[in-house]
Design a protein around this motif. Structure first.
Motif, PDB file in Angstrom:
ATOM      1  N   TYR A 165      42.788  21.089  21.084  1.00  0.00           N
ATOM      2  CA  TYR A 165      41.955  22.167  21.808  1.00  0.00           C
ATOM      3  C   TYR A 165      41.194  22.929  20.637  1.00  0.00           C
ATOM      4  O   TYR A 165      41.489  23.165  19.496  1.00  0.00           O
ATOM      5  CB  TYR A 165      42.893  23.174  22.590  1.00  0.00           C
ATOM      6  CG  TYR A 165      42.352  24.493  23.114  1.00  0.00           C
ATOM      7  CD1 TYR A 165      41.382  24.546  24.097  1.00  0.00           C
ATOM      8  CD2 TYR A 165      42.400  25.671  22.296  1.00  0.00           C
ATOM      9  CE1 TYR A 165      40.999  25.653  24.464  1.00  0.00           C
ATOM     10  CE2 TYR A 165      41.626  26.941  22.678  1.00  0.00           C
ATOM     11  CZ  TYR A 165      40.893  26.815  23.720  1.00  0.00           C
ATOM     12  OH  TYR A 165      40.179  27.908  24.297  1.00  0.00           O
ATOM     13  N   VAL A 166      39.851  22.828  20.913  1.00  0.00           N
ATOM     14  CA  VAL A 166      38.878  23.685  20.068  1.00  0.00           C
ATOM     15  C   VAL A 166      38.448  24.800  21.046  1.00  0.00           C
ATOM     16  O   VAL A 166      37.790  24.679  22.007  1.00  0.00           O
ATOM     17  CB  VAL A 166      37.830  22.671  19.967  1.00  0.00           C
ATOM     18  CG1 VAL A 166      36.606  23.274  19.008  1.00  0.00           C
ATOM     19  CG2 VAL A 166      38.225  21.389  19.339  1.00  0.00           C
TER      20      VAL A 166
ATOM     21  N   GLN B  45      36.809  23.447  13.024  1.00  0.00           N
ATOM     22  CA  GLN B  45      37.741  23.071  14.200  1.00  0.00           C
ATOM     23  C   GLN B  45      37.713  21.804  14.765  1.00  0.00           C
ATOM     24  O   GLN B  45      38.727  21.363  15.094  1.00  0.00           O
ATOM     25  CB  GLN B  45      37.470  24.204  15.246  1.00  0.00           C
ATOM     26  CG  GLN B  45      38.047  25.530  15.060  1.00  0.00           C
ATOM     27  CD  GLN B  45      38.011  26.464  16.556  1.00  0.00           C
ATOM     28  OE1 GLN B  45      39.200  26.755  16.751  1.00  0.00           O
ATOM     29  NE2 GLN B  45      37.020  26.487  17.045  1.00  0.00           N
TER      30      GLN B  45
ATOM     31  N   THR C 109      45.520  27.822  19.949  1.00  0.00           N
ATOM     32  CA  THR C 109      45.478  26.517  19.158  1.00  0.00           C
ATOM     33  C   THR C 109      46.636  26.137  18.816  1.00  0.00           C
ATOM     34  O   THR C 109      47.007  24.913  18.779  1.00  0.00           O
ATOM     35  CB  THR C 109      44.591  26.969  17.807  1.00  0.00           C
ATOM     36  OG1 THR C 109      43.216  27.468  18.375  1.00  0.00           O
ATOM     37  CG2 THR C 109      44.240  25.568  16.957  1.00  0.00           C
TER      38      THR C 109
END
Length: 1251
Positions: free
Chosen positions: A452-453, A519, A869
């Motif tokens: 996940y970003v 990221q 995150t």
């Protein structure tokens, strides 16, 4: 743990707490304690090697021996969580209450508790031997010692009891500290583990509160270990006291029991009040730490707006409420302390008066024995009332299904785009997919691992490399490919130490685009099955965004399932499916070619994008490359922008940078050597220059003199005399006076130091916050300030009390047997040597405890902010393991500090026992006529406490020095260099300044810290008043740094900025910042209401606020809410989308209406349609203002009067967009071409659909 919100009372045990993730092997051979033999353990000699090292050098963490396996945080946490699991499984309720928590803690440290109780019982029995035999000893002296063997036996029994008392007390204290530390470690680890499982809703309000739970409350529960043993001893102590009193005074002992019970009952309401007040203190302290944490996180924004002093007043207001309850607590403590010291006086007077009434003879021996027993009773009297108070997403095994995400079936390898207007629910959809937002109905299924970003970048403190690897093994080839795909290689060349550069808290030394690309690199390295991207392209420029989309999304993640949120319409056509969202619903689903011609939400977004492209396209008819023309262009448009001067001195700057490369984040400063006398002096003179100190000392001295006098008169002139009554009354008043004055001085000193600390922090330059993790500051604001509030005044009082008592005992014994000084003088010399030998190690251990506490708070605060995150990457176990390792690093110095303290006290006890034995031997050897037996008995009575007092004197010296380290750490931060003054009265700008907004920048050089390289290298340019200037180029080129220099967030190394004829370095910071406006790169909202976020200084009316909201497209959204302008905003604005937060920031500048406006990626998180409306609003309402726009959307700067291009801190082009676009070789033309070419396909499709 008062004031804890309900969400923190959810079951502590969620999920798998087996603790496998934090298992580690402690090398038992490295543990001094676990390898010690019996005699070494008995005498605490096992700590000798550490003391030897500490006497030769300044200790570091590497010098401290490792903890044994069974003492490590990991082991304790595993046992504790296992016990909680067992209790939970055997109970019908899953809620963890006080009883269950206490039971699990007890079972986790039962060995230490059992040993503590056994040693405490031995100590209690041994300590009552002296009072019990005192009458026999005095009778022996009065009987002229006809049987000399009896005297020798008494002396031997006295000495043996003293030795048992010494050994048992030392081991009682050590084991108590040991299980207190282990309890604290288990609770901190469990709170952290719980923090990793709390819901998104719970996290919105509890960050600062949970930090307080970890830093203060858990420590208090560890400290409770002392009181727990005292509670167990109460009935035993009272029972033994009554036995001795009954032996000496007969039925009068019943009066003693009644008087004791009466004092306990009187003490009970005060202790209950203390608990209530302590709860209120913790409640307000939670609020203060929470607010402080939020402010530290957003200090840059506060300084941009000139709001820091307003938010300081908010902290001071919370502190004011905290101090109200602290004052009540301290003065209730005054009454409790008065009872503590007055209880022996009251009980003795009541008992002796009853003896007189009942005709019970009061002989010297019986009186002295009773007095010694009454003194033993004050501890149980004082201690008696002191009591202690989800599976939302179905995850399928990897490869078990052809469907990767099941909401609306997305097959494996699908590329899904999510688009929609601001606040339509795009981010919420992704959060729901990973279980961060609870679903009320329906199902979500994921097949495979997820990466996940987030939209708001979360960067962990550490190196660039560690952020990308994120716990995985290094594969150099894969790593290099990802760096290339994410366009990070050029950034690493700029960073001082490449990918080994330490990134500050929240990525403070990276630009927004660099953080976002970092990221993305972290996600790519994970090699997951499903990738969720929440609008990562908004933070990077068009060229970089296009490169990342092609290289990362289409190439690297070709066979992967990718769901990406985006406002960039040009990235939609590559998606296999598009979800168009509005008002929390998916309004359209399908391929781009299938739904773009439908008159609905997607068409509106595409039209807005087409309009922005149409603004770019007319400029895109580029002339053939002509280097001569470009040179002419440069000479024409860089008259006021001498970029070539920067190029000429490039070598000079690079050479200078090479010698200044280093890390931004430095190790926390730790003092060395003795806590300087200046620290003590600053503390005691902080209030009224120490005016109260002489009166406090006088009260202590008078109390001791009156105590000695009253005991002397009772020993030599029984029955009770008038002098005895007067002296007891006087000593009672002295107790009340001294504790009242001490509480007053401590309270007001704490208030002064708090105010000074926070004023210095809030006035510190931004470079201080860039280089200082917030955990270090929070550690001082919580743990150290708590010591200043409550511990240090008590320690100062104890030190004065025991020292004066000790001197009083010496005076009495010198009158009876001055020969005792023959042994006492060398004993004192040896004690001082021991103290000096000990303190060198203990001081550094205490400092290390303070230094190692901050990383735990820092790690927790960082984990909470990046929780989404961490959970999406399934990294909870690794982060929990890191937490336990940090706790171990904190426990190492704390455990060994307890060991060296008991090492010292054991030896001092042995020395003082030898003095006492010598005194007794002297008394039985001198001729009978040489001394009054009553006076001799009085000397023995005081001598019984000599050993403990000598140890207490030295221990309190050391403990006070250790506690004063908290004051030292606070004084350290009161010496932070301050920013320039907020207001310079002698040089204030006119009220209407700036009048036209002209900005002249001349040879500007900027670096973030003296040891870091230049970021801006010789910038020279002019922005005419009333013009619009766009600043563009790739991320990390120095755009945001230039803006910070304009607001003097960073002071220039050299050069100047002049606004409307005034050099901004010559005026106050508040005068400057309050006349400028900015919409920052990271949109920020503070806990409070919509109104307080738009107008924190309360300068505008509701009508003005509503008008601003309407202009920034938020009026309708706010009007729908029941509370309107009072709609709540939680911590960090987490209950508002990033786009909505950016619009609130827009509302702030519309209210201020400054002549100079800076837009730092102001519309990066909004859709194109909203961007167009915002740009139109700004053109309308800031038509006469100077507007500086940093933007990645080329359309946002094309209507600017001028465009400025930066690269690596230097200006490469400056001129009007139309002029710069005439030549293909210009950097701006290439940037526009990259932007338009990425959208050419959508453009042609749109034309086809229009036809």
């Amino acid at each position: 743990m008062a004031g804890v919100e309900s969400h923190l009372l959810e079951p502590l045990v969620n999920g798998d707490y087996s603790g496998r993730s934090c298992e580690r092997n402690h090398d038992e051979e490295l543990s001094l304690y676990s390898n010690a033999n019996f005699f070494s353990l008995l005498s605490f000699s096992w700590i000798g090697p550490l003391l030897s090292v500490g006497s030769r050098k300044r200790l570091n963490l590497d010098d401290i021996p490792k903890l044994a396996n069974h003492d490590s945080a990991c082991h304790v946490f595993n046992v504790f969580s296992h016990n909680l699991q067992l209790d939970r499984s055997s109970s019908s309720s899953s809620r963890i209450g006080t009883l269950k928590l206490s039971k699990a803690l007890f079972l986790s440290v039962w060995r230490e508790v059992l040993l503590s109780v056994l040693f405490a019982l031995c100590f209690t029995c041994a300590s009552f031997v002296g009072p019990y035999l005192l009458d026999a000893f005095v009778q022996y002296l009065e009987a002229r010692r006809e049987a000399s063997v009896t005297g020798s036996v008494l002396v031997f029994v006295f000495l043996f009891a003293k030795l048992i008392e010494c050994i048992s007390q030392r081991h009682w204290f050590f084991q108590t500290q040991k299980f207190g530390m282990k309890s604290q470690a288990a609770l901190v680890a469990m709170i952290y583990k719980k923090g990793l499982t709390i819901s998104n809703r719970s996290r919105q309000g509890g960050g600062g509160e949970i930090v307080n739970l970890m830093s203060v409350d858990a420590e208090r529960i560890g400290d409770f270990s002392w009181y727990m043993i005292d509670l167990c001893l109460i009935p035993f102590q009272v029972g033994l006291s009554l036995v001795i009193l009954y032996k000496n005074l007969g039925l009068a002992s019943l009066v003693t029991l009644a008087a004791t019970l009466l004092v306990m009952v009187l003490n009970l309401p005060f202790s209950k009040l203390e608990q209530v007040f302590q709860g209120k203190i913790m409640e307000w302290r939670d609020k203060r730490i929470k607010a402080t944490s939020e402010i530290l996180r957003n200090m840059r924004i506060l300084k941009f707006h000139g709001w820091e002093m307003r938010f300081l007043s908010k902290i001071l207001e919370i502190r004011k409420n905290e101090m109200i309850w602290l004052k009540k607590y301290l003065f209730t403590e005054v009454l409790v302390t008065f009872v503590y010291w007055g209880a022996p006086i009251f009980v003795s007077v009541a008992t002796f008066a009853t003896c007189l009434l009942m005709g019970i003879p009061l002989e010297s021996g019986k009186i002295l024995s009773a007095l010694a027993t009454f003194n033993m009773l004050k501890d149980p009297i004082y201690n008696l009332p002191d009591t202690w108070q989800p599976d939302m997403v179905e995850k399928l095994p990897r490869g078990s299904s052809d469907v990767a995400v099941e909401i609306s079936d997305f097959p494996c390898g699908t590329k899904v785009a999510v688009c929609g207007t601001v606040g339509s629910g795009k981010s919420s959809l992704l959060c729901c997919m990973i279980g961060e937002i609870p679903k009320t109905s329906g199902t979500i299924k994921l097949c495979g691992n997820v990466a996940y970003v987030a939209q708001s970048p979360w960067i962990q403190s550490g190196t660039v490399e560690s952020n990308i690897l994120f716990g995985m093994e290094m594969s150099r080839e894969k790593y290099e490919q990802i760096l290339e795909a994410c366009s990070l290689k050029k950034d690493l060349e700029i960073l001082p130490l490449g990918d080994q550069t330490i990134i500050g808290e929240r990525g403070i030394n990276l630009s927004g685009g660099q953080k976002q690309r970092l990221q993305i690199a972290r996600a790519l390295y994970r090699d997951a099955d499903i990738y969720l991207f929440d609008d990562p392209f908004s933070a990077v420029d068009a060229h970089t965004g296009n490169h990342i989309f092609k290289e990362c999304i289409l190439k690297c993640l070709g066979p992967k399932t990718v769901i990406y949120v985006t406002h960039q319409v040009e990235f939609l056509s590559n998606a296999d499916s598009i979800l168009v969202m509005k008002d929390g619903r998916i309004n359209q689903v399908g391929r781009y070619s299938d739904i773009v011609n439908v008159e609905a939400d997607l068409m509106a977004l595409v039209k807005a994008h087409m309009n922005s492209l149409s603004a770019v396209n007319p400029f895109n008819e580029l002339q053939p490359d002509d280097s001569k023309a470009v040179n002419d262009l440069s000479s024409q448009h860089l008259v006021e922008c001498d970029s070539y001067s920067a190029v000429k001195v490039e070598d000079k700057y690079d050479e200078l940078n090479a010698s200044l490369t280093g890390q931004l984040i430095q190790e926390e400063e730790r003092e060395s050597g003795n806590v300087g006398l200046s620290v003590y002096w600053r503390y005691i003179t902080a209030l009224h220059k120490g005016a109260l100190v002489p009166f406090i000392l006088l009260a202590y001295i008078l109390f001791q003199i009156l105590q000695i006098c009253s005991n002397y008169w009772m020993a030599t002139a029984a029955p009770v005399t008038k002098k005895y009554k007067q002296s007891t009354l006087g000593s009672s008043l002295c107790v009340l006076l001294r504790v009242s004055l001490l509480a007053t001085a401590g309270f007001n000193t704490a208030k002064l130091l708090f105010d000074n600390l926070h004023r210095c922090i809030f006035r510190a330059p931004m470079s201080f916050f860039d280089a200082t993790p917030s955990g270090r500051i929070l550690n001082r604001a919580s743990t150290d300030q708590s010591a200043i509030d409550e511990s240090i005044p008590v320690n100062v009082g104890l030190f004065a009390s025991v020292t004066i008592q000790f001197l009083g005992i010496l005076a009495v014994m010198s009158q009876v047997a001055w020969q005792v000084f023959v042994i006492f003088v060398p004993v004192i010399a040896i004690s001082v040597w021991y103290q000096q030998y000990y303190i060198a190690t203990a001081r550094e251990l205490t400092r290390l405890v303070g230094v190692r506490n901050a990383p735990i708070i820092q790690h927790f605060a960082e984990s909470i902010s990046g929780l989404t995150t961490i959970r999406s990457f399934n990294e909870e176990s690794r982060f929990s393991a890191t937490c336990t390792h940090l706790i171990d690093a904190y426990l190492q110095p704390q455990f060994h500090n307890a060991g060296v303290r008991e090492w010292l006290c054991f030896r001092l006890d042995i020395l003082s026992s030898s003095v006492f034995a010598f005194s007794l031997a002297f008394l039985i050897l001198i001729p009978p006529s040489a001394i009054n037996p009553g006076v001799a008995g009085l000397a023995v009575t005081y001598g019984l406490s000599l050993s403990s007092l000598l140890a207490l004197v030295v221990w309190n010296i050391c403990n006070l020095e250790n506690k004063m380290i908290s004051a030292e750490r606070i004084f350290q931060y009161t010496c932070i260099p301050s920013e320039h003054p907020l207001v310079l009265e002698a040089n204030r700008p006119p009220d209407n300044w700036p009048f036209c907004g002209e900005i002249n920048i001349r040879d500007l050089l900027i670096r973030y810290a003296p040891h870091l390289p230049l970021v801006l290298r010789g910038i020279t340019c002019r922005f005419p008043g009333g013009t619009k200037t766009g600043i563009v180029r790739r991320t990390g080129s120095g755009k945001s740094t230039l803006i910070q220099a304009l607001f003097r967030i960073i002071e220039p190394t050299s050069g100047e900025i002049v606004i409307d004829g005034i050099d901004i370095s010559t005026i106050g910071l508040l005068d400057l910042r309050s006349r400028l406006s900015i919409i920052p790169q990271e949109p920020t909202m503070f806990e409070g209401t919509v109104r307080s976020n738009l107008d924190p200084l309360e300068e505008y009316t509701d009508e003005q606020i509503w008008a601003a909201l309407d202009k920034c497209q938020l009026g309708e959204e706010i009007w729908k809410k029941d509370e309107k302008l009072d709609s709540p905003v939680v911590e960090h604005g987490e209950n508002w989308s990033v786009g909505q937060r950016q619009l609130v920031c827009m509302g702030r500048v519309l209210l201020r209406k400054s002549k100079i406006l800076v837009l730092d990626e102001a519309t990066a998180s909004v859709d194109t349609a909203t961007d167009v409306l915002i740009q139109r609003t700004l053109r309308t309402h800031f038509s006469e203002a100077t507007v500086i726009t940093i933007a990645h959307r080329i359309a946002s700067v094309l209507d600017s009067d001028n465009v400025l291009l930066l690269d690596n801190g230097r200006i490469i082009e400056y001129g009007s967009p139309s002029t710069l676009l005439q030549y293909e070789s210009s950097a701006f033309a290439k940037l526009v071409k990259a932007y338009t070419s990425s959208s050419s396909q959508e453009w042609s499709q749109s034309i086809d659909h229009a036809i």
